[in-house]
Design a protein around this motif. Structure first.
Motif, PDB file in Angstrom:
ATOM      1  N   ASP A   1      47.989  40.291  35.180  1.00  0.00           N
ATOM      2  CA  ASP A   1      47.684  40.225  36.715  1.00  0.00           C
ATOM      3  C   ASP A   1      46.960  41.048  37.608  1.00  0.00           C
ATOM      4  O   ASP A   1      45.949  40.601  38.495  1.00  0.00           O
ATOM      5  CB  ASP A   1      48.914  38.740  36.839  1.00  0.00           C
ATOM      6  N   GLY A   2      48.140  41.762  37.408  1.00  0.00           N
ATOM      7  CA  GLY A   2      48.372  42.997  38.326  1.00  0.00           C
ATOM      8  C   GLY A   2      46.211  44.196  37.657  1.00  0.00           C
ATOM      9  O   GLY A   2      45.873  43.437  38.745  1.00  0.00           O
ATOM     10  N   PHE A   3      46.400  43.994  36.128  1.00  0.00           N
ATOM     11  CA  PHE A   3      45.190  44.770  36.049  1.00  0.00           C
ATOM     12  C   PHE A   3      43.814  43.952  36.678  1.00  0.00           C
ATOM     13  O   PHE A   3      43.323  44.746  37.074  1.00  0.00           O
ATOM     14  CB  PHE A   3      45.119  45.201  35.008  1.00  0.00           C
ATOM     15  N   VAL A   4      43.657  42.439  36.557  1.00  0.00           N
ATOM     16  CA  VAL A   4      42.732  41.774  37.142  1.00  0.00           C
ATOM     17  C   VAL A   4      42.810  41.916  38.925  1.00  0.00           C
ATOM     18  O   VAL A   4      41.545  42.124  38.352  1.00  0.00           O
ATOM     19  CB  VAL A   4      43.048  40.277  36.221  1.00  0.00           C
ATOM     20  N   SER A   5      43.692  41.959  38.996  1.00  0.00           N
ATOM     21  CA  SER A   5      43.574  41.934  40.750  1.00  0.00           C
ATOM     22  C   SER A   5      42.418  43.305  40.878  1.00  0.00           C
ATOM     23  O   SER A   5      41.961  43.380  41.738  1.00  0.00           O
ATOM     24  CB  SER A   5      45.037  41.717  41.118  1.00  0.00           C
ATOM     25  N   VAL A   6      43.531  44.216  40.014  1.00  0.00           N
ATOM     26  CA  VAL A   6      43.050  45.664  40.487  1.00  0.00           C
ATOM     27  C   VAL A   6      41.636  45.926  40.357  1.00  0.00           C
ATOM     28  O   VAL A   6      40.452  46.098  41.130  1.00  0.00           O
ATOM     29  CB  VAL A   6      44.064  46.493  39.997  1.00  0.00           C
ATOM     30  N   MET A   7      41.198  45.562  38.722  1.00  0.00           N
ATOM     31  CA  MET A   7      39.200  45.348  38.734  1.00  0.00           C
ATOM     32  C   MET A   7      38.716  44.715  40.153  1.00  0.00           C
ATOM     33  O   MET A   7      37.642  45.216  39.960  1.00  0.00           O
ATOM     34  CB  MET A   7      39.693  44.449  37.545  1.00  0.00           C
ATOM     35  N   LYS A   8      39.351  43.430  40.045  1.00  0.00           N
ATOM     36  CA  LYS A   8      38.434  42.582  41.442  1.00  0.00           C
ATOM     37  C   LYS A   8      38.680  43.022  42.460  1.00  0.00           C
ATOM     38  O   LYS A   8      37.478  42.506  43.241  1.00  0.00           O
ATOM     39  CB  LYS A   8      38.636  41.073  41.185  1.00  0.00           C
ATOM     40  N   SER A   9      39.196  43.531  43.086  1.00  0.00           N
ATOM     41  CA  SER A   9      39.179  44.749  44.920  1.00  0.00           C
ATOM     42  C   SER A   9      38.624  45.194  44.652  1.00  0.00           C
ATOM     43  O   SER A   9      39.001  46.592  44.122  1.00  0.00           O
ATOM     44  CB  SER A   9      40.845  44.432  44.591  1.00  0.00           C
ATOM     45  N   GLU A  10      37.951  45.067  45.869  1.00  0.00           N
ATOM     46  CA  GLU A  10      36.811  46.592  46.145  1.00  0.00           C
ATOM     47  C   GLU A  10      38.003  47.562  47.324  1.00  0.00           C
ATOM     48  O   GLU A  10      38.014  48.957  47.102  1.00  0.00           O
ATOM     49  CB  GLU A  10      35.752  45.534  47.243  1.00  0.00           C
TER      50      GLU A  10
END
Length: 336
Positions: A226-235
């Motif tokens: 979930d951390g990876f996905v959050s980092v990926m999606k966050s500008e």
């Protein structure tokens, strides 16, 4: 920065965290290309065990992260790369340090150089809590000094610096995710939690372990993904280093006791000298400050605290004690 993610490349997709992440992204509806390590067996690592309804939607690319031409080829047509491919076993880094420089440092250089040339929208580079060394203060923030106490951690410091230098020098949109000690189904037996569980599951009541006093911040794999996905999606994550940890500190000895209680087993511990790190190389204490991830990404662990740790361990034990999964591990052999 306006991202329109059409296709994601995951390097190290055949590994422990990478396979879970690949599956999560496919289930979220993303188009995913999985970079797996080329081998003559045509093995896709843990992706071979992915359910067929997910596997058929994965575009698999076999290559070697040390090969700049293959890396660039794999990234063509992708918008984002989640770079997890690396050598991670600390004991093996004492044995073969040069391979860690080639894989972790040069491999990362290949990724960010290709991302620059292909003008990718984002690179998420995977760091590790080991770059901090023994905590000089707790909880450990992203501003904590870096200290390479093993060839592995030194190689990851080098990789982190290469990745961030491409952000500073060339404007490559790099984010660095720094997971603390991830555990869960599919983890290699070189790690302590699978080592404990597989020995118990095979009826071994005299555990062979290394040091019991060091503390760790264990992070369940679902939280890490979930951390990876959050980092990926966050500008907001571009140009940032972000800890992903549970903000819960526990010793190895306490971890053994918790697992034994969950598995309802009695045990003795036998110190195995080959499992001990050199004295100055042992990371004595890790404890993550995850406030930056919470404020910047809105991410927080679902398996935090002692109860979350027990829940994650229970799910991990359930997976490892499945006979089909357990037979893939050699509990009586030390895996460096």
């Amino acid at each position: 920065m306006n991202m329109t993610i059409q296709k994601i490349l995951v390097t190290g997709a055949d590994g422990f965290i990478g396979s879970h992440l690949t599956e999560k992204l496919v289930c979220q509806g993303h188009k995913v290309k999985a970079f797996v390590n080329y081998n003559s067996f045509n093995s896709w690592g843990w992706l071979d065990h992915t359910p067929e309804n997910i596997k058929r939607d994965i575009d698999v690319f076999s290559g070697d992260i040390r090969d700049p031409y293959g890396v660039k080829k794999s990234m063509e047509g992708c918008d984002v790369v989640l770079h997890l491919a690396s050598l991670i076993a600390i004991p093996y880094s004492y044995h073969s340090p040069a391979t860690y420089i080639d894989t972790n440092v040069k491999g990362t250089l290949n990724v960010v150089q290709a991302a620059r040339e292909l003008e990718l929208q984002k690179v998420v580079h995977t760091s590790t809590s080991e770059v901090y060394g023994t905590a000089q203060f707790v909880p450990i923030t992203e501003d904590h000094p870096l200290n390479g106490q093993s060839p592995y951690s030194a190689s990851k410091i080098g990789a982190d610096q290469i990745a961030m230098s491409f952000y500073s020098s060339f404007g490559v949109p790099v984010s660095i995710i720094r997971p603390f000690n991830t555990y869960g189904p599919r983890q290699s037996a070189r790690a302590v939690i699978p080592t404990i569980i597989t020995q118990f599951a095979n009826g071994i009541d005299k555990l062979k372990l290394g040091s019991l006093h060091p503390t760790r911040d264990f992070n369940y794999v679902k939280d890490t993904v979930d951390g990876f996905v959050s980092v990926m999606k966050s500008e907001k994550s571009v140009g940032e280093v972000i800890n992903i940890g549970s903000n819960f500190e526990v010793s190895i000895g306490e971890t053994v006791s918790t697992i034994a209680s969950l598995m309802n087993v009695q045990y003795e511990i036998e110190t195995d000298e080959q499992r001990l790190r050199p004295e100055k190389s042992e990371v004595e204490r890790l404890w993550a400050d995850n406030s930056k991830a919470k404020s910047l990404l809105g991410w927080e662990p679902k398996y935090g605290g002692i109860e979350g740790f027990k829940k994650g361990l229970s799910e991990t034990i359930e997976w490892f004690t499945n006979k089909e999964n357990l037979k893939q591990y050699k509990a009586d052999v030390y895996n460096i």
